[in-house]
Write an enzyme that holds these catalytic residues in place. Structure first.
Site, PDB file in Angstrom:
ATOM      1  N   LYS A 197     -55.907  25.421 -52.993  1.00 44.91           N
ATOM      2  CA  LYS A 197     -55.315  25.270 -54.487  1.00 44.91           C
ATOM      3  C   LYS A 197     -56.058  24.495 -55.076  1.00 44.91           C
ATOM      4  CE  LYS A 197     -52.282  27.560 -57.874  1.00 44.91           C
ATOM      5  NZ  LYS A 197     -51.234  28.560 -57.889  1.00 44.91           N
ATOM      6  N   GLU A 232     -64.172  23.364 -65.172  1.00 43.91           N
ATOM      7  CA  GLU A 232     -65.016  25.013 -65.164  1.00 43.91           C
ATOM      8  C   GLU A 232     -63.708  25.861 -65.281  1.00 43.91           C
ATOM      9  OE1 GLU A 232     -67.667  27.146 -61.849  1.00 43.91           O
ATOM     10  OE2 GLU A 232     -67.211  25.070 -61.354  1.00 43.91           O
ATOM     11  N   ARG A 239     -38.627  20.482 -76.817  1.00 44.09           N
ATOM     12  CA  ARG A 239     -40.280  20.392 -76.043  1.00 44.09           C
ATOM     13  C   ARG A 239     -40.544  19.556 -75.341  1.00 44.09           C
ATOM     14  NH1 ARG A 239     -39.379  18.800 -81.613  1.00 44.09           N
ATOM     15  NH2 ARG A 239     -39.792  19.836 -83.368  1.00 44.09           N
ATOM     16  N   HIS A 280     -44.488  41.713 -53.337  1.00 47.46           N
ATOM     17  CA  HIS A 280     -46.477  41.157 -53.457  1.00 47.46           C
ATOM     18  C   HIS A 280     -46.508  41.273 -52.302  1.00 47.46           C
ATOM     19  CE1 HIS A 280     -48.509  39.608 -55.684  1.00 47.46           C
ATOM     20  NE2 HIS A 280     -48.759  38.421 -54.919  1.00 47.46           N
ATOM     21  N   HIS A 304     -51.511  43.923 -57.013  1.00 49.19           N
ATOM     22  CA  HIS A 304     -51.366  44.968 -58.319  1.00 49.19           C
ATOM     23  C   HIS A 304     -51.008  46.745 -58.446  1.00 49.19           C
ATOM     24  CE1 HIS A 304     -51.842  40.053 -59.992  1.00 49.19           C
ATOM     25  NE2 HIS A 304     -50.228  40.313 -58.802  1.00 49.19           N
ATOM     26  N   LYS A 354     -48.023  26.065 -64.192  1.00 50.77           N
ATOM     27  CA  LYS A 354     -48.229  27.662 -64.560  1.00 50.77           C
ATOM     28  C   LYS A 354     -47.192  28.204 -64.348  1.00 50.77           C
ATOM     29  CE  LYS A 354     -52.769  30.074 -64.594  1.00 50.77           C
ATOM     30  NZ  LYS A 354     -52.953  31.785 -64.288  1.00 50.77           N
ATOM     31  N   GLU A 387     -50.351  34.832 -48.624  1.00 53.88           N
ATOM     32  CA  GLU A 387     -50.827  33.629 -49.908  1.00 53.88           C
ATOM     33  C   GLU A 387     -51.637  32.820 -48.844  1.00 53.88           C
ATOM     34  OE1 GLU A 387     -51.076  34.272 -53.025  1.00 53.88           O
ATOM     35  OE2 GLU A 387     -49.177  36.092 -53.046  1.00 53.88           O
ATOM     36  N   ARG A 426     -60.569  29.328 -60.955  1.00 51.64           N
ATOM     37  CA  ARG A 426     -59.342  29.931 -61.078  1.00 51.64           C
ATOM     38  C   ARG A 426     -58.772  31.337 -60.538  1.00 51.64           C
ATOM     39  NH1 ARG A 426     -54.447  26.503 -63.453  1.00 51.64           N
ATOM     40  NH2 ARG A 426     -52.236  27.333 -61.947  1.00 51.64           N
ATOM     41  N   ASN A 481     -56.778  34.962 -56.935  1.00 54.94           N
ATOM     42  CA  ASN A 481     -56.927  36.033 -57.699  1.00 54.94           C
ATOM     43  C   ASN A 481     -57.415  37.399 -56.605  1.00 54.94           C
ATOM     44  OD1 ASN A 481     -54.882  36.547 -59.946  1.00 54.94           O
ATOM     45  ND2 ASN A 481     -56.815  36.646 -60.664  1.00 54.94           N
ATOM     46  N   HIS A 539     -55.091  40.708 -55.095  1.00 53.62           N
ATOM     47  CA  HIS A 539     -54.931  40.867 -55.788  1.00 53.62           C
ATOM     48  C   HIS A 539     -54.993  41.866 -57.131  1.00 53.62           C
ATOM     49  CE1 HIS A 539     -52.607  37.278 -54.208  1.00 53.62           C
ATOM     50  NE2 HIS A 539     -51.412  36.908 -54.868  1.00 53.62           N
TER      51      HIS A 539
END
Ligand SMILES: NC(=O)c1ccc[n+]([C@@H]2O[C@H](COP(=O)([O-])OP(=O)(O)OC[C@H]3O[C@@H](n4cnc5c(N)ncnc54)[C@H](O)[C@@H]3O)[C@@H](O)[C@H]2O)c1
Ligand SMILES: [Zn+2]
Length: 354
Positions: free
Chosen positions: A219, A229, A120, A256, A244, A142, A184, A233, A237, A240
């Site tokens: 970032k 808010e 956990r 990428h 993609h 993430k 990036e 985020r 993208n 992107h």
């Protein structure tokens, strides 16, 4: 440079430091671990990085052992995670253990997912070794793995105790991975740091510690604001949606970061076409992309096929064409219901030989 840039990111359980420093794996990270008490320390890396940095790091840490997985996105899976749980148990790890992710974004996501779920959740440190992982993947919490049906479909939020970006490791990074990381960095400049773009155009990515720190600040600002808010985020993208589509339609023969470079130029051109930005913006983006050794054009892919791929992007809820566009460098915005014709025209203008 006479002092390490001091940076922290606000996570779910408080702020964690981001140390960007040549030699951080040799001094700062071992000191950080020794100052705390962990029952065991598992350094998770891949078979490319184990001989370069993995063993040397383990030798500097108390109660540590190395766990190696094969190199590649193909191994960012639940079955590799299962193998890693077994290795952690065999190595004597318990709830008081620490997992260190030593590698690019693949290792950061995979080891982070294992740290989030083993018993956990155990303590976790990010030690990014690719430029992309230093400016993007290691930040924001993430983590996750891929499924056969798509990338990053299983995951969690797991903030690290700290991020140690040892810029010495970038010396062995393959040139194409270096360029992909720079795409990036440019994205970060376009979202919120126009002087970073000037810096890249006039001085190149040098000194890299400063360039990384500036991209990290962008970032940081976005993920911290997003905690209050949710929606900003999405600015991460930028470029992107196009990228993609290029990756998917080309059957993932595009890297990428190179697809992001074309995507940034496409987003700038679409912004101009929609009357949001002046033509200089598209020229600046294209100049920066080219100066960094990245592609601004693509060949062989049908704009209509790229549009169809975007339509099925899970980020386009209910099928409306949503793009992150730019009013200017440093001023992103969300544009909904962008007409197909404008998107196709922007794509057509970047098609080689067209
Ligand atoms: N969690 C997030 O927020 C987030 C954000 C962006 C990307 N990602 C994920 O990150 C991954 C891409 O990360 P990446 O571009 O770092 O790819 P990667 O981890 O595959 O690394 C690229 C290649 O460079 C090698 N490498 C890394 N550092 C090296 C070094 N110092 N010396 C020599 N070789 C080195 C790796 O072994 C690999 O072969 C994807 O899985 C993507 O989904 C996650
Ligand atoms: Zn990206």
């Amino acid at each position: 440079m006479d002092s390490a840039p001091e940076l922290t990111i606000q996570g779910a359980d408080g702020a964690y430091p981001v140390i960007i420093w040549p030699g951080a794996l040799t001094d700062a990270l071992p000191a950080f671990v020794r100052a705390r008490r962990f029952s065991r320390v598992a350094v998770i890396t891949n078979d490319t990085l184990a001989p370069l940095y993995g063993q040397a790091l383990v030798d500097r840490l108390p109660d540590a052992f190395l766990v190696t997985v094969p190199d590649g996105e193909a191994y960012k899976t639940l079955s590799t995670a299962t193998a890693l749980y077994g290795e952690l148990l065999a190595g004597g790890c318990d709830r008081a253990s620490l997992v260190i992710a030593l590698g690019g974004g693949v290792i950061g996501d995979l080891a982070g997912f294992v740290a989030a779920t083993f018993m956990r959740g155990v303590a976790f440190v990010q030690a990014p070794t690719s430029l992309l992982a230093m400016v993007d993947a290691s930040l924001g919490g993430k983590v996750g793995v891929d499924l056969p049906q798509g990338k990053n479909l299983v995951g969690a939020f797991k903030d690290p105790l700290a991020v140690f970006a040892d810029t010495e490791t970038l010396r062995t990074l393959p040139p194409v991975e270096w360029r992909c990381g720079l795409a990036e960095v440019l994205k970060a400049g376009l979202i919120a740091d126009p002087p970073l773009i000037d810096h890249l155009l006039t001085r190149g990515p040098d000194p890299i510690e400063d360039v990384i720190a500036r991209a990290v600040r962008v970032k940081k600002a976005v993920v911290e604001q997003d905690r209050l808010e949710s929606s900003v985020r999405a600015y991460l993208n930028l470029g992107h949606t196009f990228a993609h589509a290029i990756e998917g339609v080309s059957g993932y023969t595009w890297k990428h970061g190179e697809a992001v470079a074309v995507g940034l130029v496409a987003a700038a051109r679409l912004s101009v076409r929609r009357g949001l930005a002046s033509p200089d913006l598209a020229e600046t983006v294209e100049r920066a992309v080219t100066a960094l050794g990245l592609p601004a054009r693509y060949a062989g892919l049908e704009p209509a096929a790229l549009w169809d791929a975007m339509r099925h992007d899970k980020k386009w809820q209910s099928g409306t064409a949503r793009f992150v566009l730019l009013r200017a460098a440093g001023a992103p915005c969300m544009a909904a219901d962008v007409p197909r014709a404008d998107v196709i025209a922007a794509l057509e203008s970047l098609r080689e030989g067209a």
